[in-house]
Design an enzyme around this catalytic site. Sequence first.
Site, short mmCIF file in Angstrom:
data_model
loop_
_atom_site.label_atom_id
_atom_site.label_comp_id
_atom_site.label_asym_id
_atom_site.label_seq_id
_atom_site.Cartn_x
_atom_site.Cartn_y
_atom_site.Cartn_z
N SER A 141 -8.95 -12.92 -25.75
CA SER A 141 -8.49 -13.28 -24.42
C SER A 141 -8.61 -12.14 -23.41
O SER A 141 -8.46 -12.36 -22.21
CB SER A 141 -7.03 -13.73 -24.49
N SER B 116 -7.91 -10.24 -29.84
CA SER B 116 -8.25 -10.33 -28.42
C SER B 116 -8.56 -9.01 -27.74
O SER B 116 -8.97 -9.01 -26.59
CB SER B 116 -7.12 -11.04 -27.66
N LYS C 265 -4.74 -5.35 -18.19
CA LYS C 265 -4.78 -6.81 -18.32
C LYS C 265 -3.60 -7.44 -17.57
O LYS C 265 -2.49 -6.89 -17.55
CB LYS C 265 -4.74 -7.18 -19.80
#
Length: 435
Positions: free
Chosen positions: A145, A169, A70
């Site tokens: 997210s 998330s 990420k």
Amino acid sequence: MMAAPTLADAHARPVEALEASLARIEALNGRLNAVLDLAPGARAEAEAAEARRKAGARLSALDGVPVLVKANIAVRGLPWHAGIGAYRDRVAAEDAQVVKRLRAGGAVILGTLNMEEGALGAVTDNPHFGRSYNPWGEGLTPGGSSGGSGAAAAAGFAPVTLGTDTMGSVRIPAAYCGVCGHKPSRGAVPVEGVIPLSHSLDHVGPMTRRAADLAPAFAALAGLPVRAVDRPLAGKRVGRWRFETEMDVRSDVMQAFEAALTLLREQGAQIVDIRFKRYGFGKSRREGLIISEWEGHGEHADVMAENPQGFSAGFAKMLQWGARQGETRYREALRVLDMSGLDAAEAFAKVDFIAAPTALEPAFPFGEPVPASQADLTAFADFAGIPSTSVPMGLSREGLPLGLQIMAPAGADFAGIAAAAAFEAARGDFAQPEL
């Protein structure tokens, strides 16, 4: 198109697995927009892993395994921006601690993944880097997210992807995308080198297609040897969270959850009802937002003042709202961590695990309202600091994945992952998206 590499395949044939990952990214990423930047050194890392394999000198169970990271987690030499336009041109000078640990185990760091701006959001509709799409259907959100991480795992771009989890998330994208995700115990995995949303709540966790693959991934991130767990469900007491008495729940979600509980019973678990005295679903989740937005504002305030155009109006508004609550209100909100910790301690005095759906809905199209309760069942584990693993439990009436969440006591990450893997084995093969 080359088949998606599994963790075992990648460990056995690192260069071939890298080629498969790159081929799938080339073929599908234009549609999904999950991968943002590829690491130029990945091929050399795969070749080095291949040489170690031939020499019988493998470094770990992740040696040779491609991993995507990420974009709020620093990867040396790649853009490090957390999906925020103001940081678009910043390049990480060194790896985050978790990436260092992955490299030390021989993992092949393949690149970085799209995400919600600043890790604050539910759908991964990034105004600076574009939307990420769920491989399960046209126009569907992968969740947030860590939406790029979920989409990449489901599309077979890498056997392991990394996300961050503040109130769900990692697990919500895992559930929406039909893969597995683990939110570690608080403090088990270092967050140095992660652009924070909330230093109180952020966790780094892995996503994989198979629950069993979460154990070596978590072990590498935590700097631990893989811990085997024998008969992870037999004789265990599983607390069935009676959330449905306080929330509206779709019938297909409840049917899938009841079927999952039946499978847990068939594996030798005893199911008992539990309720929490202090956790307030939406009320507690809103306290978590105050914590996140207050702490996020503290992280980004200086850059936001210098470069306001580098932040979307929506993201800036949320951070500014958190700051306006004031420090006293922020300190009050932090009590949700203590209260959730007490709830967890009382529950785990009676049960070994806690089970609930990961989310109360499947993935939905961009443009539809985000369900207010989206993180109501996931935020609890972040507040309480306990590990939580999401594993696919069935399909919705639309044919979309639904996730089962298994929570364990603090420090019992391997036990929770093993319970999820045992459920997965009893469930059998799970459908994959048509790509």
